[in-house]
Structure formats: structure tokens, C-alpha cells
Write a protein that holds these residues in place. Structure first.
Motif, PDB file in Angstrom:
ATOM      1  N   GLU A 185       0.829  -1.212   0.000  1.00 46.41           N
ATOM      2  CA  GLU A 185       0.000   0.000   0.000  1.00 46.41           C
ATOM      3  C   GLU A 185       0.865   1.265   0.000  1.00 46.41           C
ATOM      4  N   PRO A 186       1.821   1.376  -0.920  1.00 44.46           N
ATOM      5  CA  PRO A 186       2.753   2.503  -0.830  1.00 44.46           C
ATOM      6  C   PRO A 186       2.129   3.861  -1.121  1.00 44.46           C
ATOM      7  N   THR A 187       0.952   3.904  -1.737  1.00 43.98           N
ATOM      8  CA  THR A 187       0.383   5.217  -2.052  1.00 43.98           C
ATOM      9  C   THR A 187      -0.917   5.486  -1.306  1.00 43.98           C
ATOM     10  N   THR A 188      -1.303   4.568  -0.418  1.00 43.61           N
ATOM     11  CA  THR A 188      -2.600   4.710   0.242  1.00 43.61           C
ATOM     12  C   THR A 188      -2.673   5.946   1.130  1.00 43.61           C
ATOM     13  N   ALA A 189      -1.554   6.294   1.772  1.00 43.66           N
ATOM     14  CA  ALA A 189      -1.578   7.428   2.690  1.00 43.66           C
ATOM     15  C   ALA A 189      -1.376   8.754   1.964  1.00 43.66           C
ATOM     16  N   LEU A 190      -1.241   8.712   0.642  1.00 42.20           N
ATOM     17  CA  LEU A 190      -0.912   9.937  -0.089  1.00 42.20           C
ATOM     18  C   LEU A 190      -2.127  10.503  -0.823  1.00 42.20           C
ATOM     19  N   ASP A 191      -2.073  11.785  -1.111  1.00 45.74           N
ATOM     20  CA  ASP A 191      -3.131  12.414  -1.894  1.00 45.74           C
ATOM     21  C   ASP A 191      -3.042  11.987  -3.352  1.00 45.74           C
ATOM     22  N   VAL A 192      -4.167  12.132  -4.067  1.00 43.26           N
ATOM     23  CA  VAL A 192      -4.171  11.637  -5.454  1.00 43.26           C
ATOM     24  C   VAL A 192      -3.110  12.267  -6.346  1.00 43.26           C
ATOM     25  N   THR A 193      -2.892  13.576  -6.204  1.00 45.05           N
ATOM     26  CA  THR A 193      -1.906  14.181  -7.112  1.00 45.05           C
ATOM     27  C   THR A 193      -0.495  13.689  -6.773  1.00 45.05           C
ATOM     28  N   ILE A 194      -0.251  13.416  -5.481  1.00 44.87           N
ATOM     29  CA  ILE A 194       1.054  12.897  -5.070  1.00 44.87           C
ATOM     30  C   ILE A 194       1.151  11.424  -5.467  1.00 44.87           C
ATOM     31  N   GLN A 195       0.038  10.700  -5.343  1.00 51.04           N
ATOM     32  CA  GLN A 195       0.011   9.305  -5.783  1.00 51.04           C
ATOM     33  C   GLN A 195       0.366   9.209  -7.260  1.00 51.04           C
ATOM     34  N   ALA A 196      -0.181  10.140  -8.051  1.00 52.05           N
ATOM     35  CA  ALA A 196       0.127  10.140  -9.484  1.00 52.05           C
ATOM     36  C   ALA A 196       1.620  10.327  -9.715  1.00 52.05           C
ATOM     37  N   GLN A 197       2.243  11.180  -8.898  1.00 53.95           N
ATOM     38  CA  GLN A 197       3.699  11.380  -9.022  1.00 53.95           C
ATOM     39  C   GLN A 197       4.452  10.085  -8.723  1.00 53.95           C
ATOM     40  N   ILE A 198       4.050   9.392  -7.653  1.00 53.80           N
ATOM     41  CA  ILE A 198       4.742   8.169  -7.247  1.00 53.80           C
ATOM     42  C   ILE A 198       4.548   7.072  -8.305  1.00 53.80           C
ATOM     43  N   LEU A 199       3.343   6.962  -8.845  1.00 53.93           N
ATOM     44  CA  LEU A 199       3.091   5.946  -9.871  1.00 53.93           C
ATOM     45  C   LEU A 199       3.954   6.213 -11.098  1.00 53.93           C
ATOM     46  N   GLU A 200       4.085   7.496 -11.434  1.00 56.86           N
ATOM     47  CA  GLU A 200       4.935   7.870 -12.571  1.00 56.86           C
ATOM     48  C   GLU A 200       6.389   7.480 -12.283  1.00 56.86           C
ATOM     49  N   LEU A 201       6.809   7.718 -11.038  1.00 57.95           N
ATOM     50  CA  LEU A 201       8.171   7.366 -10.629  1.00 57.95           C
ATOM     51  C   LEU A 201       8.403   5.866 -10.769  1.00 57.95           C
ATOM     52  N   VAL A 202       7.422   5.066 -10.339  1.00 55.70           N
ATOM     53  CA  VAL A 202       7.589   3.610 -10.402  1.00 55.70           C
ATOM     54  C   VAL A 202       7.675   3.146 -11.855  1.00 55.70           C
ATOM     55  N   ARG A 203       6.865   3.769 -12.718  1.00 55.90           N
ATOM     56  CA  ARG A 203       6.949   3.427 -14.148  1.00 55.90           C
ATOM     57  C   ARG A 203       8.351   3.704 -14.682  1.00 55.90           C
ATOM     58  N   GLU A 204       8.913   4.832 -14.278  1.00 56.20           N
ATOM     59  CA  GLU A 204      10.266   5.192 -14.711  1.00 56.20           C
ATOM     60  C   GLU A 204      11.307   4.218 -14.168  1.00 56.20           C
ATOM     61  N   LEU A 205      11.187   3.918 -12.854  1.00 55.44           N
ATOM     62  CA  LEU A 205      12.164   3.039 -12.208  1.00 55.44           C
ATOM     63  C   LEU A 205      12.150   1.654 -12.845  1.00 55.44           C
ATOM     64  N   ARG A 206      10.969   1.184 -13.194  1.00 53.59           N
ATOM     65  CA  ARG A 206      10.868  -0.160 -13.773  1.00 53.59           C
ATOM     66  C   ARG A 206      11.603  -0.244 -15.092  1.00 53.59           C
ATOM     67  N   LYS A 207      11.501   0.829 -15.881  1.00 53.55           N
ATOM     68  CA  LYS A 207      12.190   0.846 -17.174  1.00 53.55           C
ATOM     69  C   LYS A 207      13.689   0.680 -16.970  1.00 53.55           C
TER      70      LYS A 207
END
Lengths: 334, 336
Positions: A185-207
Motif C-alpha cells: 500500500e505505498p500510495t494509500t496514505a498519499l493524496d491523489v496528485t502525489i500518488q500520481a507522481q509516485i506511480l509515474e516514478l515507479v513506471r520510470e524506475l521499472r524501465k
């Protein structure tokens, strides 16, 4: 599901039981899954469905007692993690298996600087010198998108915002380039706009890094956006598993179907009344002898009440633990 | 919505509401500044409607809810509920007005007294405000339990014996006890599981229809707000940046913040997710103690202009009852 040799992590028939004063709670019941290298496996379920306990069991992070792992095998690099010595587990945790938890404030140590906490796994697992670890720590902070990383190394966790703290957690988790990253649940405690940032980061890291990720969440939207494969958990077992596109477009288990319909969307058609799932999730006091969803299932019939449904392969690599789905599948193929 | 009709059927009217929390420093606790939790808020809630109030944590939405029913004192502004001015009311008058306005809290665990039985919790407002015989009170408690779908057999149980969803039902029954007209629902579903959220929201909607209730529904769940609200107000850093009828807001958000907020919500459909264009906002929400000059959103806005950093954006009303505080629209209005 056939266990392929190519999987980095293979869990078979895992059972975890909590011994409580009032009796036992069967939190994980015969969970089996494989994790392929580089894939992102989403695990969804409501609270108490056993998703976190499963992941904690396999890296040995559950306090015992009360937790007891009754049976199962967790294969990682040719070893069974459930039989590994504590010292060996410490080498694996944080080194080869990284993790990120829900609340970054409670999982970072408030009395040490972020730089120290980042350098700790680097020095311990990779044996870097103090200076090399500091350099690498700054690189990691930069990688997770924290501006001015060198200066930020000497800051304490409270000097970061929630989203930035979670970035720091990701930086620590990927510091030793683990093969598997478990994100609970790494983004559950975060706001949606911040969650979007983290999801984008994970997409980048995976690449860039190519590690396999297990992403635990209750948010179906997050899963839809980032994962390759999804596991749906209910009552401590996997009720459905398959490629994300198939599970979302053609859910086989009534629980998955209901779950997908009960969440209102911000786009598309708006329904007048929300579909609900009657009742509430069970607490299993013994090993299940019937389908644990049957009291809430609109489609339940006699067999569901008397027999525990095994996971049945439907098509490709999509499976579900439901008698009805299995019958429908046989009918479709006949 | 025409302005005149707006005034007439508004149950709740808020004008220029400010709630500041003082910041103190040093041994003498001298005031060194203010956290402007809510700054210059004006809006109306019509009788029988649900106004959704959305925004991220720290934007001041809970403070608005609490100030509306005077759980918090306001710094400036007026609040009128059902023709009675709440702001500046004496404690005795406030006590008399309380039955009309109630609140449902976020955490049903923390908002129910663990030492009282369900009957005790639901009956507490009845004891406080009405003189009922024990028998009448119990009858009313049973009636309320039926209304929210709790079995009467549970009347003598304690809150810890219930699940989260059931506890929220107890909280709802307590809020309904005195036949209120207006209920502030402060994140009533945030602590619940998805399958339970739908049950509680359906219950709130059913009660609204039956009892002609007016809701302020505070939430960060944009999907759920789209489901329950008639109009939606979007808050950012203590201000309403956009207030609009629900469908218009979700179909065509005007303010860049609303647009970014909606685009950040992940959709439970892998096909849509794959091809969606996201607006990723940079950075974090600034501190309300030291908000940026000009527009509050100028530090993160993807469409920021020079004027945004200097001048506070005026509120622009457009057709169809929409309101937006953004220079993008102010210019257009000037040009027209």
C-alpha cells in the motif's frame, strides 16, 4: 498454475495462522503464486483479506508468536526462505528483496538523517565505504526525483513532505538493486496528485532497473494503471489470478465482478445506485471447508456451501477459485 | 442557476468565512503568524441537495465542515443556517440550534464512546435536547436503528463489537436522532473498505430522499463524490477554486487544479489507463502558513502566467451556475 523455472519468487501452499487467546485466525490459506523477473504483480483485496500477511510471511517479518507459518514453500534463488536462518534472512531482506510500506513516517527512523538511512543498506549489503555510500545515496535520491539531493542527505524525515518521504522509502528499497520489491500500500496514505507522481516514478524506475515488484493495494485503479498481472485475495486465499487486462475486462470470480462494480468512476457513465456487496468479510477461525465468499455471493449454490473451491485454470494463465466460473469455462470449451 | 432563486432556497449560506489558527513561538507563546486554514469562503447549500467538498489533505475541507456547525469558531465571516445566524450565537442559543445541524465523523471508532451501549449513544442527543419518557426514548432509538439497518437486538452492545461499516451506521443513527435538516458528513467512508463504502453511501442517499436532508459531503474520493453530490466545490489551500454542478465539473473541469485532480484519479480499466494522458503536478502543496503571493496554485499550475504570481485571481461566475477563481477565465470575461 504451472511453476516455471524462470520465476524469481515462487510461493507454494503458504498457510499462516495467528494463535490468539480466543482461538486461531487463519489469515493465509493455501496461497500459491509465482513472480516472473521484471513483472509487476498487483495484489488486491480488502482489509483482512490476507494480502499483507502473505507478503510479511514470506520475508519472515511476522512476529512469532502469535503468527505461525503452518506449511508452504517460498523459493527464492534456489532456497526455501521459510527454512532460512535469521542471519541469512537479514542478508536477503533489504539486499535482494526490498520493501516499501504504507506509512513513510512510521517506517523511517525519525532520529537519523535520510542520508544515514540510505547509506546503511549500501554499507551493510554491498560493503561500500562511507564516502562511496554517500555518493550512491545522493544518486539514489536524484533517481527518485528529489531536488538538490546532496543537501537533502543531511535532512531528517520530518523535513520531508509525505510524498517526498515515500520517494525516500523507494530510494532505500532499491538501493541494493533488489531482484524483488514488495510494496505494501505505498500510495494509500498519499493524496491523489502525489500518488500520481509516485506511480509515474515507479513506471520510470521499472524501465531502468528491471526488478520484479509485488504491489499490494485495495485500489483497483492503481492496479489497472501499473501492473502486468493481478491477484485478487479474499478470506486469506487467492480467488482470482490472471493478466490485468483479462481480469478487469472479463472477471471470472463473483467477488472480483462485484468489487469492480462497486467502485464509482470519475469518468464515463454514472450509475444512479451503487452496487453493494452484502454483509462483510469473514474472519476464518479454522481452515475453510467451503467457499469463504458464499455468504455474500448472489450466485452461491449448494456445492459452494459444502466444498472448498480449488483454483481452476480458465484460459491462458487466468484462473479463479469458483465452481461457477469453472463450469462456465467447461461449457464454453465444450 | 439564477442568483435570485439561489438566495431563496439556500438552507446554508456562507459569506466570507475565514478560519485562522494562530502560530505561536518562544516561551511567551507570542503570536507570530496565522495558518490560514480557510480563507474568504462563500457558498450556499440548497435545501435537499448534497454539496460535495473535495480537496487534498490540508486544504481546509474538514475545517469548513467543523466551522459550519460551530465546532470551531470562525475568524471572520457569517454563516446562516435555515435563516438563523450561527456566527456569534450565544452558547444557549447554539444549544437550541444544534438539533437542526448534525455531523457524521470520519472515524467511527474514535467518534463513538466505547463505554456507552449503542442505545446509549443513539439516545444521548435525545436525553440532551428532548424530554422523553424512557419508553418513548427507547421507541425512538429502535426506530432509528431500523432506519439505518441495524438489528434491534444490538441495542445493548458496545461499539467494539461492531465492524467499521456497522459503527458508521451507529454514527449516522445518532446524527439523525433529532430530525436534523442539515448534516455535515466529514469523510464518512474514508475509513471503510470499498465493499462497505457503497453500503454506507446508498444508506445516506436513501435517508436523504426519505427525510429530505441536506448534506455537505466532505471527501477526497472524487469517484464517490461524483456519485453522491449534486454540486461540487473544489478546495485548494483554504480557498474554493471551483464550484460547479456535478456533471459539468467532471465532464469539463475549468480550473487547472480541478483538471489535474481529476486526471490523477486512476481508473479501474487497464485499457483506459494505458492510453490516458495524465497531468502530473510538480511539487507539493505549499504551507497554509505562508501561501504564495497571487494565486495559491501558482507554484504547481501547469498553465501559470505572469499575472498569477502577482494578483489574486478574482472569482468568475459563468453560465449554468459555475464559479471559478482563475485568471484564465478572468481575462476571457474582461475581453467579452
Amino acid at each position: 498454475m504451472p511453476a516455471t523455472n524462470a520465476s524469481v519468487l515462487s510461493v507454494k501452499d503458504l498457510k499462516t495462522v495467528f494463535r490468539m487467546r480466543g482461538g486461531e485466525v487463519h489469515a493465509v490459506n493455501s496461497v500459491s503464486f509465482d513472480l516472473a523477473p521484471g513483472e509487476l504483480l498487483g495484489v488486491v483485496g480488502e482489509s483482512g483479506s490476507g494480502k499483507s500477511v502473505t507478503m510479511m510471511s514470506l520475508i519472515g517479518l511476522l512476529p512469532s508468536p502469535p503468527a505461525e507459518i503452518r506449511s508452504g514453500r517460498v523459493e527464492f534463488e534456489g532456497r526455501n526462505l521459510l527454512e532460512a536462518e535469521p542471519a541469512e534472512m537479514r542478508r536477503i531482506r533489504g539486499g535482494k528483496i526490498g520493501f516499501v510500506f504504507q506509512d513513510p513516517m512510521t517506517s523511517l527512523n525519525p532520529v537519523f538523517t535520510v542520508g544515514f538511512q540510505l547509506a546503511e543498506p549500501l554499507r551493510r549489503h554491498l560493503g561500500l565505504s562511507r564516502a562511496a555510500a554517500k555518493n550512491r545515496a545522493a544518486e539514489l535520491l536524484e533517481l527518485v526525483g528529489i531536488p538538490d539531493p546532496r543537501r537533502r542527505l543531511s535532512n531528517f524525515p520530518h523535513q520531508f513532505s509525505g510524498g517526498m518521504r515515500q520517494r525516500v522509502m523507494f530510494a532505500i528499497a532499491i538501493a541494493c538493486e533488489p531482484k524483488v520489491l514488495i510494496a505494501d500500500e505505498p500510495t494509500t496514505a498519499l493524496d491523489v496528485t502525489i500518488q500520481a507522481q509516485i506511480l509515474e516514478l515507479v513506471r520510470e524506475l521499472r524501465k531502468g532497473l528491471g526488478m520484479a515488484i509485488v504491489w499490494i493495494t485495495h485500489d483497483l485503479g492503481v492496479i489497472a494503471g501499473i501492473s502486468d498481472r493481478v491477484i485478487v485475495m479474499y478470506g486469506g486465499q487467492i480467488v482470482e489470478q490472471g493478466p490485468v487486462a483479462e481480469v478487469f475486462s472479463d472477471p471470472a470470480h463473483p467477488y472480483t465482478q462485484a468489487l469492480l462494480e462497486t467502485v464509482p468512476a470519475v469518468r464515463g457513465r454514472r450509475s444512479e445506485k451503487l452496487r453493494t456487496i452484502k454483509g462483510q468479510a469473514p474472519v476464518l477461525e479454522s481452515s475453510p471447508s467451503s467457499c469463504s465468499f458464499h455468504p455474500r455471493c448472489a450466485l452461491a449454490f449448494n456445492r459452494c456451501r459444502g466444498e472448498f473451491p480449488p483454483r481452476i485454470l480458465l484460459e491462458g494463465s487466468h484462473d479463479a477459485a469458483c465452481f461457477l466460473a469453472a463450469e462456465a469455462n467447461i461449457a464454453a470449451n465444450a | 442557476m439564477p442568483e435570485r432563486a439561489d438566495r431563496e432556497d439556500a438552507l446554508v449560506q456562507v459569506r466570507g468565512l475565514k478560519v485562522y489558527f494562530p502560530v505561536t513561538a518562544g516561551v511567551l507563546r507570542r503570536k507570530v503568524g496565522d495558518v490560514k486554514a480557510v480563507d474568504e469562503l462563500s457558498f450556499e447549500i440548497h435545501r435537499g441537495e448534497t454539496l460535495g467538498l473535495v480537496g487534498e489533505s490540508g486544504c481546509g475541507k474538514t475545517t469548513v465542515g467543523r466551522a459550519l456547525i460551530r465546532l470551531l469558531g470562525e475568524t471572520a465571516g457569517t454563516i446562516v443556517i435555515g435563516g438563523e445566524e450561527i456566527t456569534g450565537a450565544s452558547p444557549a442559543r447554539l444549544h437550541r440550534l444544534r438539533p437542526k445541524m448534525q455531523m457524521i465523523f470520519q472515524d467511527p471508532q474514535a467518534s463513538l464512546n466505547p463505554r456507552l451501549t449503542v442505545a446509549g449513544i443513539i439516545g444521548e442527543p435525545l436525553v440532551e435536547h428532548l424530554k422523553l419518557s424512557n419508553q418513548d426514548r427507547l421507541a425512538r432509538i429502535y426506530e432509528l436503528m431500523d432506519a439505518v439497518g441495524l438489528s434491534r437486538n444490538y441495542a445493548n452492545r458496545y461499539p467494539h463489537e461492531f465492524s467499521g461499516g456497522q459503527r458508521q451506521r451507529i454514527g449516522i443513527a445518532r446524527a439523525l436522532a433529532l430530525n436534523p435538516e442539515f448534516i455535515v458528513c466529514d469523510e464518512p467512508i474514508a475509513a471503510l473498505d470499498v465493499s462497505i463504502q457503497a453500503q454506507v453511501v446508498n444508506l445516506l442517499e436513501e435517508l436523504q430522499r426519505r427525510l429530505d436532508l441536506t448534506y455537505l459531503f466532505i471527501s477526497h474520493d472524487l469517484g464517490m463524490v461524483r456519485h453522491i453530490a449534486d454540486r461540487v466545490a473544489v478546495m485548494y489551500l483554504g480557498r474554493i477554486v471551483e464550484l460547479s454542478p456535478r456533471d459539468a465539473l467532471y465532464e469539463e473541469p475549468m480550473h487547472p487544479y480541478t483538471e489535474a485532480l481529476l486526471s490523477a484519479v486512476p481508473e479501474a480499466d487497464p485499457e483506459i489507463e494505458k492510453h490516458r494522458r495524465r497531468i502530473i503536478l510538480e511539487g507539493d502543496v505549499p504551507s497554509p502558513e505562508n501561501p504564495p503571493k497571487g494565486c495559491n496554485f501558482c507554484t504547481r499550475c501547469p498553465k501559470v502566467m505572469d499575472i498569477c504570481m502577482r494578483v489574486e485571481p478574482p472569482e468568475v461566475s459563468t453560465a449554468a451556475g459555475r464559479r471559478v477563481a482563475c485568471h484564465l477565465y478572468a481575462e476571457r470575461a474582461d475581453a467579452a
